[in-house]
Design a protein around this motif. Structure first.
Motif, short mmCIF file in Angstrom:
data_model
loop_
_atom_site.label_atom_id
_atom_site.label_comp_id
_atom_site.label_asym_id
_atom_site.label_seq_id
_atom_site.Cartn_x
_atom_site.Cartn_y
_atom_site.Cartn_z
N GLY A 255 0.81 -1.22 0.00
CA GLY A 255 0.00 0.00 0.00
C GLY A 255 0.83 1.27 0.00
O GLY A 255 0.46 2.27 -0.60
N GLU A 256 1.97 1.25 0.70
CA GLU A 256 2.77 2.47 0.81
C GLU A 256 4.06 2.40 -0.03
O GLU A 256 4.96 3.21 0.15
N MET A 257 4.11 1.45 -0.95
CA MET A 257 5.35 1.20 -1.71
C MET A 257 5.86 2.43 -2.45
O MET A 257 7.06 2.75 -2.41
N GLN A 258 4.94 3.12 -3.12
CA GLN A 258 5.33 4.28 -3.92
C GLN A 258 6.06 5.32 -3.05
O GLN A 258 7.19 5.71 -3.35
N GLU A 259 5.38 5.74 -1.98
CA GLU A 259 5.94 6.75 -1.07
C GLU A 259 7.25 6.30 -0.45
O GLU A 259 8.23 7.02 -0.43
N GLN A 263 11.10 7.83 -0.85
CA GLN A 263 11.88 8.32 0.29
C GLN A 263 13.21 7.56 0.39
O GLN A 263 14.28 8.17 0.56
N GLU A 264 13.14 6.25 0.26
CA GLU A 264 14.37 5.45 0.35
C GLU A 264 15.35 5.81 -0.76
O GLU A 264 16.56 5.91 -0.52
N ARG A 265 14.83 5.97 -1.97
CA ARG A 265 15.70 6.32 -3.10
C ARG A 265 16.44 7.62 -2.86
O ARG A 265 17.63 7.73 -3.15
N ALA A 266 15.72 8.61 -2.31
CA ALA A 266 16.34 9.91 -2.06
C ALA A 266 17.47 9.76 -1.04
O ALA A 266 18.58 10.30 -1.22
N ILE A 267 17.22 8.99 0.02
CA ILE A 267 18.24 8.80 1.06
C ILE A 267 19.41 7.98 0.50
O ILE A 267 20.58 8.31 0.70
N PRO A 292 15.55 0.21 -4.03
CA PRO A 292 15.48 1.58 -3.51
C PRO A 292 16.29 1.78 -2.22
O PRO A 292 16.75 2.89 -1.94
N GLY A 293 16.49 0.70 -1.45
CA GLY A 293 17.15 0.86 -0.15
C GLY A 293 18.57 0.35 -0.09
O GLY A 293 19.14 0.26 0.99
N ASN A 357 14.37 4.97 8.11
CA ASN A 357 15.58 5.79 8.00
C ASN A 357 15.24 7.21 7.54
O ASN A 357 14.24 7.41 6.86
N THR A 358 16.09 8.16 7.93
CA THR A 358 15.82 9.57 7.62
C THR A 358 17.02 10.20 6.90
O THR A 358 18.13 9.67 6.92
N MET A 359 16.77 11.38 6.30
CA MET A 359 17.83 12.12 5.62
C MET A 359 18.88 12.59 6.64
O MET A 359 20.06 12.65 6.33
#
Ligand SMILES: *Cc1c(COP(=O)(O)O)cnc(C)c1O
Length: 396
Positions: A255-259, A263-267, A292-293, A357-359
């Motif tokens: 359900g939340e894969m897109q979001e 986020q993971e790709r950016a990090i 992505p991670g 995980n966060t930026m």
């Protein structure tokens, strides 16, 4: 602590934890019992099967619950191999950088049962092509098993195209999708997959529970004999809390894969950018076709184990190769398969991210890792020889 070892295992999500504990407290019946308490358990078991089938786009009766990814891999491979042997087909195609649950099963079939296992070469980015598979398939090929995404270097393989080739040639196609499930879109119809393994604990579900998808019409052999659970293909009273928790986790992840993947790709990209500045280092795995991670690097002149221990002291949990190979002194078979020499393969670091995980953590990582690498190099006699020009540098 910053946890970046999600390819080894993930923390349970709140939704999965709640599903597990609700089930443990309230659904204690045996699904094989005819009374209402047993039938309640049968009901939640069916709902979990339905949820997982929806996530993969298959029928609930094509889902078999197992004790995890390893068991699913074992059962899929042995079943297809033995079904093939009955028709005189004993050639199996796979890749050199599969998980050991696949490689060791194949080794055993080769050693003990006379199968011929052909491991396709992986290129330096950790990819194979559908053409390689097409070229390798023979009259007597009974199985192609290729992982969806690699657990160490994160490369994502052309599964749909490989599936198409296998479908056209009538060869059973299995994929170990343990790293992909819940992280990348999977559709077993469009992706032409006949058998697929996944594991609950790699997408914030519980440990010790997994799934084998088997397309209707493919013969499955049981590894565990006993009662008639899982339509006679996997005996033993079902791990209901684990199964229900895994279904809740997979539904949430899909359900939340897109979001989450954005986020993971950016990090991930921020960390890759930061660590690429370390001199004499190299990214492992394809830059684009990548989970992505996943961040995976080799650093020249250091030992991966020392790096991990020092990072742990600084509050970063990471890994070098896979969790299963760490602890052994052999370099990772995955890094060797993509052409890293032993000396370089020993200096590897894998950071695998999740939605937690966060930026901010990424910034701490790209500040800390270069310091630790520099510190470890300052003690390395090998590094001194390279600096003094007595030995050549291998990485730019
Ligand atoms: C973790 C993993 C497995 C093993 O799954 P378990 O549930 O731990 O048995 C198999 N294949 C891959 C690619 C994995 O990452």
């Amino acid at each position: 602590m910053i946890y970046t070892d999600n390819a080894a295992t993930t923390p349970l999500s709140a939704a999965a934890a709640k599903a597990v504990s609700d089930c443990m407290m309230n659904v204690y019946g045996n699904p094989s019992s005819l009374h209402s308490i047993g039938q309640k358990a049968a009901e939640v078991l069916f709902e979990a099967r339905q949820t997982i089938a929806q996530c993969l786009n298959c029928q609930p009766r094509e889902i078999y619950f197992t004790s995890g990814g390893s068991e699913a891999d074992n059962q899929a491979i042995r079943s297809a191999a033995h079904a093939g042997k009955k028709k005189g087909k004993t050639h199996i195609i796979s890749t050199a950088f599969e998980h050991h649950a696949v490689l060791h099963t194949l080794e055993r079939l080769q050693k003990d049962e006379g199968f011929e296992v052909q491991l396709l070469d992986v290129d330096e980015n950790g990819l194979i092509t559908a053409q390689q598979v097409a070229d390798a398939i023979r009259e007597d090929t009974c199985l192609v098993t290729v992982m969806f995404a690699n657990n160490e270097i994160g490369s994502v393989l052309p599964i749909r195209e490989i599936g198409e080739v296998c479908r056209a040639k009538g060869v059973t196609f299995h994929t170990d999708a343990v790293q992909a499930a819940g992280h990348l879109p999977i559709d077993v119809q469009k992706d032409n997959i006949d058998m697929l393994s996944l594991s609950g604990h790699k997408f914030h579900g519980p440990k010790g529970v997994g799934v084998l998808f088997v397309r209707k019409g493919i013969v499955l052999e049981n590894l565990i004999d006993g009662g008639a659970q899982e339509r006679g293909k996997r005996a033993g009273t079902e791990n209901i809390p684990g199964i229900v928790g895994m279904a809740a986790a997979l539904e949430e992840a899909c359900g939340e894969m897109q979001e989450v993947s954005e986020q993971e790709r950016a990090i991930r990209d921020r960390i890759i950018e930061g660590l690429s500045k370390i001199p004499h280092s190299m990214l492992n795995g394809d830059r684009e076709k990548r989970l992505p991670g996943n961040v995976s690097f080799c650093f020249e002149g250091i030992e991966g184990e020392s790096l991990l221990l020092m990072l742990d002291e600084k509050g970063i949990c990471a890994s070098s190769g896979s969790a299963c190979t760490s602890g052994s002194l052999d370099p990772s078979h995955v890094l060797l398969a993509i052409g890293r020499i032993h000396e370089i393969a020993h200096g590897s670091l894998r950071l695998s991210l999740s939605k937690y995980n966060t930026m901010e953590q990424a910034e701490y990582i790209i500040e800390t890792v270069p310091q630790v690498v520099e510190y470890l190099r300052s003690f390395s006699p090998l590094w001194k020889d390279k600096i003094n020009g007595k030995k050549e540098f291998i990485l730019k």
